[in-house]
Design an enzyme around this catalytic site. Structure first.
Site, PDB file in Angstrom:
ATOM      1  N   GLY A 105      18.176  35.370  -5.976  1.00 36.51           N
ATOM      2  CA  GLY A 105      18.499  34.021  -6.409  1.00 36.51           C
ATOM      3  C   GLY A 105      18.723  33.915  -7.908  1.00 36.51           C
ATOM      4  O   GLY A 105      19.054  32.853  -8.408  1.00 36.51           O
ATOM      5  N   CYS A 106      18.524  35.018  -8.620  1.00 42.00           N
ATOM      6  CA  CYS A 106      18.783  35.034 -10.064  1.00 42.00           C
ATOM      7  C   CYS A 106      20.152  35.655 -10.308  1.00 42.00           C
ATOM      8  O   CYS A 106      20.485  36.675  -9.708  1.00 42.00           O
ATOM      9  CB  CYS A 106      17.741  35.868 -10.803  1.00 42.00           C
ATOM     10  SG  CYS A 106      16.162  35.059 -10.979  1.00 42.00           S
ATOM     11  N   GLN A 107      20.907  35.040 -11.194  1.00 42.82           N
ATOM     12  CA  GLN A 107      22.217  35.582 -11.541  1.00 42.82           C
ATOM     13  C   GLN A 107      22.067  36.902 -12.291  1.00 42.82           C
ATOM     14  O   GLN A 107      22.782  37.854 -12.032  1.00 42.82           O
ATOM     15  CB  GLN A 107      22.985  34.581 -12.399  1.00 42.82           C
ATOM     16  CG  GLN A 107      24.374  35.059 -12.766  1.00 42.82           C
ATOM     17  CD  GLN A 107      25.096  34.018 -13.603  1.00 42.82           C
ATOM     18  OE1 GLN A 107      24.504  33.083 -14.125  1.00 42.82           O
ATOM     19  NE2 GLN A 107      26.386  34.195 -13.736  1.00 42.82           N
ATOM     20  N   SER A 108      21.102  36.946 -13.213  1.00 39.93           N
ATOM     21  CA  SER A 108      20.835  38.200 -13.909  1.00 39.93           C
ATOM     22  C   SER A 108      19.786  38.975 -13.125  1.00 39.93           C
ATOM     23  O   SER A 108      19.165  38.454 -12.202  1.00 39.93           O
ATOM     24  CB  SER A 108      20.370  37.934 -15.337  1.00 39.93           C
ATOM     25  OG  SER A 108      19.459  36.881 -15.376  1.00 39.93           O
TER      26      SER A 108
END
Length: 142
Positions: A51-54
Site C-alpha cells: 500500500g506504500c508507493q515507495s
C-alpha cells in the site's frame, strides 16, 4: 515513556515550525536520517509494507515484553514518516500499540499535507504496525 507523552513531544516539535511546512518536511527528513535501520537480513520482500508507493521495510520483535521496530525506506519523506511511527511505538507493549489512537498525526497536520499516495502509505504503515502488535500479543499470550 508512554505513547501519549511521545505524541505530545512530537506535537511540540512540529509546533516550533508554525505553518511552515517546508521546515516540517526538513524535520521529517532529519528524523528519517536518524532512523534505526533494519538489519539487512530483515530487508526482505515479506517485510515490505503493502500500500506504500515507495518501498518501506518494517521489522518487529518482542524484547522484554516490549515491541522493538526497525525500518527503512527508499524515499526520504517516507523514511521520516516511518521514523516518527517507530519513535511512538517502539518500546511499547503490544496492548499499548493496539489501543493507540494516534491523534498526533491530525494535530500536526501530517495527513493533510501529504500527497494522496503518501497518505495511503501512512495508513498502511500504521495498519502493519498494529498487525505486528496483534500477532505479537497473540504469541505472547499463547
Amino acid at each position: 515513556m508512554r505513547i501519549a507523552e511521545i505524541e505530545n513531544e512530537i506535537i511540540e516539535e512540529f509546533e516550533l515550525f508554525g505553518g511552515n511546512w517546508e521546515g516540517k518536511y526538513e524535520h521529517l527528513i532529519d528524523l528519517g536520517n536518524h532512523l534505526p535501520l533494519i538489519d539487512k537480513q530483515h530487508r526482505t520482500d515479506d517485510r515490505l509494507i503493502k500500500g506504500c508507493q515507495s518501498r518501506v521495510w518494517l521489522h518487529s520483535e518482542l524484547y522484554n515484553e516490549k515491541v522493538v521496530f526497525t525500518a527503512d525506506s527508499d524515499a526520504i519523506i517516507t523514511k521520516g514518516i516511518v521514523a516518527i511511527l517507530i519513535r511512538v511505538f517502539s518500546g511499547q507493549t503490544p496492548g499499548e500499540i493496539m489501543k493507540a489512537d494516534l491523534k498526533f498525526i491530525d494535530d500536526i497536520g501530517l495527513k493533510e499535507h501529504l500527497s494522496p499516495t503518501r497518505a495511503n502509505g501512512l495508513v498502511s504503515m500504521i495498519k502493519q504496525i498494529k498487525m505486528y502488535a496483534i500477532a505479537l500479543n497473540l504469541s505472547q499470550n499463547s
